[in-house]
Design a protein around this motif. Structure first.
Motif, mmCIF file in Angstrom:
data_model
loop_
_atom_site.group_PDB
_atom_site.id
_atom_site.type_symbol
_atom_site.label_atom_id
_atom_site.label_comp_id
_atom_site.label_asym_id
_atom_site.label_seq_id
_atom_site.Cartn_x
_atom_site.Cartn_y
_atom_site.Cartn_z
ATOM 1 N N TRP A 337 0.739 -1.349 0.045
ATOM 2 C CA TRP A 337 -0.025 -0.075 0.107
ATOM 3 C C TRP A 337 1.070 1.205 -0.090
ATOM 4 N N ASP A 338 2.063 1.220 0.625
ATOM 5 C CA ASP A 338 3.028 2.126 0.509
ATOM 6 C C ASP A 338 3.400 2.666 -0.939
ATOM 7 N N CYS A 339 3.540 1.658 -1.734
ATOM 8 C CA CYS A 339 3.924 1.768 -2.997
ATOM 9 C C CYS A 339 2.743 2.462 -3.801
ATOM 10 N N VAL A 340 1.600 2.260 -3.385
ATOM 11 C CA VAL A 340 0.428 2.657 -4.092
ATOM 12 C C VAL A 340 0.498 4.173 -3.803
ATOM 13 N N GLU A 341 0.396 4.321 -2.531
ATOM 14 C CA GLU A 341 0.314 5.867 -2.227
ATOM 15 C C GLU A 341 1.560 6.696 -2.708
ATOM 16 N N ALA A 342 2.584 6.137 -2.981
ATOM 17 C CA ALA A 342 3.764 6.837 -3.557
ATOM 18 C C ALA A 342 3.522 6.922 -4.724
#
Length: 363
Positions: A337-342
């Protein structure tokens, strides 16, 4: 048989004109029928385990490389679906036929061959060309207009007895090949070289979860220009602003390992890039891959590998910038999810590119 279908939820930023502006997959692995209505220049694919994220990248790799044998073998070996190297030709053919069966959601049987089809949505029909004459050298002549395909498309047919027919538009060409000969299984070293050469020739780079091999990184660096190297160095500054120079150490000769080195303010004498951490190594691999995929495609499985969540937005910013600079269409998967937000943060800031966030799920 009940058809397994997939919902594809799409969050989009304005779409530009791209080589692949949509995607339709039929009877390939877990996808009995998958349609993605719109694709962007930079596409991030998300979904739970088993939804087919890596399979989607494999389908794109086959499509954009023209169903080349190095790509077919690499996909099968990476999944341990084909494990022998350099066996006798007759045994190699039997093993390959059995392994290629795994590409089909519905494999062939005695009464019917199996087909899979990958291409842009409603790409049209591939009508095989047949030779109608020969030229002065005895080479066959073909009707180049014998296809109704209007976009990138591949079709593969496998008969129960093992005959395979591969067609494509615009590559590998829509020539009907009867009883195509199966190649001998390559040795691991030869396959690695073939995959790297194919990536350079076709401008299509696939980065697996474990990352690029050092052989691929070094060969890609050999192909860069001073201007591209300047942009790659600027890219590295996102994570290490004091890098003054980078290069690959070692001669391009058989048996010698080559690796990237850098000089920085902290390390004025040349040191291995690995000394700066895994994130910087990953960023270099991404930048080198995009430079080779110039005017082509970059496929990344699990984008976040080796990248701390705090730097992922900066890495995405560089991917957007270089994809636009070198006209590359990017497809990546993630579990994070961190990658999606980034990704969303970088996409929202970008003024030149279009981004697509695609979620796969069972319907």
């Amino acid at each position: 048989m009940n058809e397994k279908r997939f919902d594809v939820e799409i969050t989009e930023v304005p779409l530009s004109t791209l080589n692949l502006n949509s995607l339709e997959i039929q009877n390939f692995r877990c996808f009995e029928h998958l349609v993605i209505e719109k694709l962007g220049r930079v596409n991030l694919i998300v979904g739970k385990n088993g939804m087919g994220k890596t399979t989607l990248l494999e389908a794109l790799w086959l499509l954009t490389s023209g169903v080349s044998w190095p790509v077919i073998h690499s996909i099968l070996y990476s999944r341990n679906e084909l494990v022998r190297y350099g066996v006798m030709a007759d045994k190699a053919q039997r093993e390959q036929i059995e392994a290629v069966n795994s590409f089909f959601a519905a494999p062939p049987h005695k009464a019917q061959s199996a087909h899979f089809r990958i291409g842009v949505k409603e790409a049209g029909e591939l009508i095989p060309r047949y030779p109608y004459d020969v030229d002065e050298n005895g080479e066959p002549l073909f009707d180049d207009d014998a296809t109704h395909a209007e976009g990138s498309l591949i079709e593969v047919e496998l008969e129960y007895k093992g005959s395979i027919c591969i067609k494509g538009h615009p590559k590998p060409g829509h020539l009907l090949v009867q009883d195509l000969k199966w190649l001998d299984l390559p040795k691991e070293k030869d396959l690695l070289e073939d995959v790297i050469t194919n990536a350079i020739d076709e401008q299509v780079v696939f980065i697996p979860v474990k990352g690029l091999t050092w052989q691929a990184q070094a060969r890609f660096w050999d192909k860069t220009t001073p201007r591209k190297n300047k942009l790659i160095l600027d890219c590295l500054h996102r994570l290490a602003s004091d890098i003054a120079e980078y290069r690959f150490k070692g001669d391009n000769i058989e048996g010698q390992v080559r690796f990237p080195t850098v000089s920085t303010e902290r390390f004025p004498d040349e040191v291995p890039l690995a000394k700066l951490g895994e994130g910087t190594q990953r960023l270099l691999s991404l930048a080198l891959a995009i430079s080779i995929a110039n005017e082509g495609y970059l496929l990344i499985d699990e984008f976040e590998t080796g990248l701390h969540h705090s730097v992922q937005a900066n890495v995405w910013r560089e991917v957007f910038k270089l994809a636009h600079k070198w006209n590359v269409q990017v497809f990546a998967t993630t579990h994070s999810w961190d990658c999606v937000e980034a990704f969303q943060e970088a996409a929202a800031e970008d003024k030149n590119e279009d981004a697509m966030l695609i979620r796969l799920q069972h319907k």
